[in-house]
Write a protein that holds these residues in place. Sequence first.
Motif, PDB file in Angstrom:
ATOM      1  N   GLU A 169       0.843  -1.204   0.000  1.00 46.37           N
ATOM      2  CA  GLU A 169       0.000   0.000   0.000  1.00 46.37           C
ATOM      3  C   GLU A 169       0.872   1.246   0.000  1.00 46.37           C
ATOM      4  O   GLU A 169       0.616   2.195  -0.753  1.00 46.37           O
ATOM      5  CB  GLU A 169      -0.906  -0.011   1.225  1.00 46.37           C
ATOM      6  CG  GLU A 169      -1.742   1.247   1.374  1.00 46.37           C
ATOM      7  CD  GLU A 169      -2.574   1.261   2.646  1.00 46.37           C
ATOM      8  OE1 GLU A 169      -3.153   2.318   2.970  1.00 46.37           O
ATOM      9  OE2 GLU A 169      -2.644   0.208   3.317  1.00 46.37           O
ATOM     10  N   HIS A 170       1.909   1.250   0.833  1.00 46.09           N
ATOM     11  CA  HIS A 170       2.803   2.409   0.897  1.00 46.09           C
ATOM     12  C   HIS A 170       3.473   2.654  -0.448  1.00 46.09           C
ATOM     13  O   HIS A 170       3.546   3.794  -0.934  1.00 46.09           O
ATOM     14  CB  HIS A 170       3.855   2.171   1.985  1.00 46.09           C
ATOM     15  CG  HIS A 170       4.903   3.232   2.062  1.00 46.09           C
ATOM     16  ND1 HIS A 170       6.076   3.185   1.318  1.00 46.09           N
ATOM     17  CD2 HIS A 170       4.968   4.398   2.782  1.00 46.09           C
ATOM     18  CE1 HIS A 170       6.803   4.244   1.585  1.00 46.09           C
ATOM     19  NE2 HIS A 170       6.173   4.998   2.468  1.00 46.09           N
ATOM     20  N   ASP A 171       3.956   1.574  -1.089  1.00 48.63           N
ATOM     21  CA  ASP A 171       4.653   1.727  -2.371  1.00 48.63           C
ATOM     22  C   ASP A 171       3.730   2.306  -3.439  1.00 48.63           C
ATOM     23  O   ASP A 171       4.131   3.192  -4.210  1.00 48.63           O
ATOM     24  CB  ASP A 171       5.202   0.371  -2.832  1.00 48.63           C
ATOM     25  CG  ASP A 171       6.347  -0.102  -1.950  1.00 48.63           C
ATOM     26  OD1 ASP A 171       6.890   0.734  -1.198  1.00 48.63           O
ATOM     27  OD2 ASP A 171       6.683  -1.302  -1.993  1.00 48.63           O
ATOM     28  N   VAL A 172       2.499   1.823  -3.493  1.00 45.70           N
ATOM     29  CA  VAL A 172       1.581   2.288  -4.532  1.00 45.70           C
ATOM     30  C   VAL A 172       1.188   3.744  -4.291  1.00 45.70           C
ATOM     31  O   VAL A 172       1.277   4.597  -5.188  1.00 45.70           O
ATOM     32  CB  VAL A 172       0.330   1.391  -4.599  1.00 45.70           C
ATOM     33  CG1 VAL A 172      -0.694   1.992  -5.557  1.00 45.70           C
ATOM     34  CG2 VAL A 172       0.701  -0.013  -5.041  1.00 45.70           C
ATOM     35  N   VAL A 173       0.767   4.059  -3.069  1.00 46.71           N
ATOM     36  CA  VAL A 173       0.244   5.396  -2.776  1.00 46.71           C
ATOM     37  C   VAL A 173       1.348   6.451  -2.867  1.00 46.71           C
ATOM     38  O   VAL A 173       1.176   7.501  -3.520  1.00 46.71           O
ATOM     39  CB  VAL A 173      -0.414   5.415  -1.382  1.00 46.71           C
ATOM     40  CG1 VAL A 173      -0.818   6.837  -1.004  1.00 46.71           C
ATOM     41  CG2 VAL A 173      -1.621   4.497  -1.352  1.00 46.71           C
ATOM     42  N   VAL A 174       2.487   6.184  -2.246  1.00 42.84           N
ATOM     43  CA  VAL A 174       3.561   7.185  -2.216  1.00 42.84           C
ATOM     44  C   VAL A 174       4.092   7.438  -3.618  1.00 42.84           C
ATOM     45  O   VAL A 174       4.268   8.594  -4.052  1.00 42.84           O
ATOM     46  CB  VAL A 174       4.691   6.715  -1.273  1.00 42.84           C
ATOM     47  CG1 VAL A 174       5.911   7.639  -1.405  1.00 42.84           C
ATOM     48  CG2 VAL A 174       4.204   6.712   0.167  1.00 42.84           C
ATOM     49  N   ASN A 175       4.370   6.384  -4.375  1.00 46.08           N
ATOM     50  CA  ASN A 175       4.920   6.568  -5.723  1.00 46.08           C
ATOM     51  C   ASN A 175       3.907   7.210  -6.664  1.00 46.08           C
ATOM     52  O   ASN A 175       4.274   8.025  -7.522  1.00 46.08           O
ATOM     53  CB  ASN A 175       5.377   5.224  -6.289  1.00 46.08           C
ATOM     54  CG  ASN A 175       6.693   4.768  -5.693  1.00 46.08           C
ATOM     55  OD1 ASN A 175       7.764   5.235  -6.068  1.00 46.08           O
ATOM     56  ND2 ASN A 175       6.610   3.863  -4.716  1.00 46.08           N
ATOM     57  N   ALA A 176       2.637   6.855  -6.529  1.00 43.48           N
ATOM     58  CA  ALA A 176       1.622   7.453  -7.399  1.00 43.48           C
ATOM     59  C   ALA A 176       1.462   8.944  -7.109  1.00 43.48           C
ATOM     60  O   ALA A 176       1.393   9.762  -8.033  1.00 43.48           O
ATOM     61  CB  ALA A 176       0.288   6.727  -7.218  1.00 43.48           C
ATOM     62  N   ARG A 177       1.409   9.317  -5.843  1.00 43.31           N
ATOM     63  CA  ARG A 177       1.237  10.730  -5.506  1.00 43.31           C
ATOM     64  C   ARG A 177       2.492  11.537  -5.800  1.00 43.31           C
ATOM     65  O   ARG A 177       2.408  12.748  -6.030  1.00 43.31           O
ATOM     66  CB  ARG A 177       0.843  10.867  -4.047  1.00 43.31           C
ATOM     67  CG  ARG A 177      -0.613  10.458  -3.812  1.00 43.31           C
ATOM     68  CD  ARG A 177      -1.017  10.543  -2.377  1.00 43.31           C
ATOM     69  NE  ARG A 177      -2.465  10.270  -2.247  1.00 43.31           N
ATOM     70  CZ  ARG A 177      -3.057   9.902  -1.129  1.00 43.31           C
ATOM     71  NH1 ARG A 177      -2.325   9.777  -0.013  1.00 43.31           N
ATOM     72  NH2 ARG A 177      -4.356   9.667  -1.091  1.00 43.31           N
ATOM     73  N   ALA A 178       3.651  10.896  -5.780  1.00 40.96           N
ATOM     74  CA  ALA A 178       4.862  11.602  -6.178  1.00 40.96           C
ATOM     75  C   ALA A 178       4.831  11.943  -7.660  1.00 40.96           C
ATOM     76  O   ALA A 178       5.384  12.957  -8.089  1.00 40.96           O
ATOM     77  CB  ALA A 178       6.097  10.748  -5.858  1.00 40.96           C
TER      78      ALA A 178
END
Length: 419
Positions: A169-178
């Motif tokens: 979840e962290h990888d998807v959300v953080v990278n997408a919002r970046a």
Amino acid sequence: MTDASPGPQPLPDRAADTSAERPWPVRLLSTKIRDYVARMSPVWVEGQVVEHTYRRTSGMQFVTLRDTDVEASLPVHMLTRAFDGLDARPEVGQHVVVQAKPEFWVKTGRMSLRASTIRQVGVGELLARIEQLRRVLAAEGLFDADRKRPLPFLPAVVGLVCGRESKAEHDVVVNARARWPQVRFEIREVAVQGVNAVREVCEAITELDDRPDVDVIVVARGGGSVEDLLPFSNETLVRAAAACRTPLVSAIGHETDTPLVDLVADYRASTPTDAAKRVVPDVGEERHRVVQARQRLRQGVTALLDREQRGLDAVRSRPVLRHPLTMVEAREDEVAQHLRRARHRLDAALLKGSGEIGRLAAQVRTLSPASTLDRGYAVVQRGDGAVVRASDDVAAGDEVHVRLAAGTLDATVARTSPR
């Protein structure tokens, strides 16, 4: 003498013979079920261990076995000495096969399995079953390329199915919002391994698929063993993913892991980070592309204008455009010459026509009756206007009209004589 009261009626032997007046008591039904179950042969059963607590001091070990596709479970009991003699004790979450004799407990009305042996399903056997299921689903066309739908370029809402407080979840959300800060997520945290994984993941996919604002769904999970990733090769979950109308991205495990849900998804991401990069564009990269496109457009327009200007200059440099009156002046001289020739020819024609008219007029005057009259002749006409040409045309006493060269006169015929 009194009649003897009838004794109790015997109970029916068969279930089909029971009625509202002659029912079976619960104890009898339970006994018959127990007897029927007791006649069953031992059976091999496959399932997943969902509940077990080892009790060393107990003479009996209890295990709950559940089907991985539907909500169906059975309790299993086994003598502790036989349980301790197993090659490997079953743990919660493991797939096992059990040889057991069904038993029915009359007092509680519960069915259970009395196990004689419990065997773990090996990784090789699990992989063989997955391969068999893969061939079946491939034959149905669930993995065909023409079923794959394109992912939206800029999703407003991304549905994310992942583990609870997971790194995926962290990888998807953080990278997408970046990459695109405005993207919104609808996150469903579910069990991604164990007995509840298939049901919870299917429910989350179905719920997100029913939402009209969700543009794409990502199913993400970190790496794990073959047993940990088994839910994502479950037939029920794979078919739920295939039935999803919203574009689906699968990001399960590492790049080397290929559960069956990867094959039915519209896009297979090697990792959750790769899924984030695939579902949303990079805002910086897109802005750079816009700048490049504007530069190429400006250069294209400038080149087009320069080319057209050079063409216009070349046309304007031609003599016909440098001195545009040259052609007009040449044509003016030609017109003047033609006019002079036309006038000359017209004057000649008029002169010739005038001479011809004079000649014809002389002829007409020569042939005119008036010329004859001028020479002393007269025209005699009767009263009806007819010209008198012979003496027989009139008689003595007739009135005649005489036309002279100068004037007219009326006369009366005195007499006539033949020629």
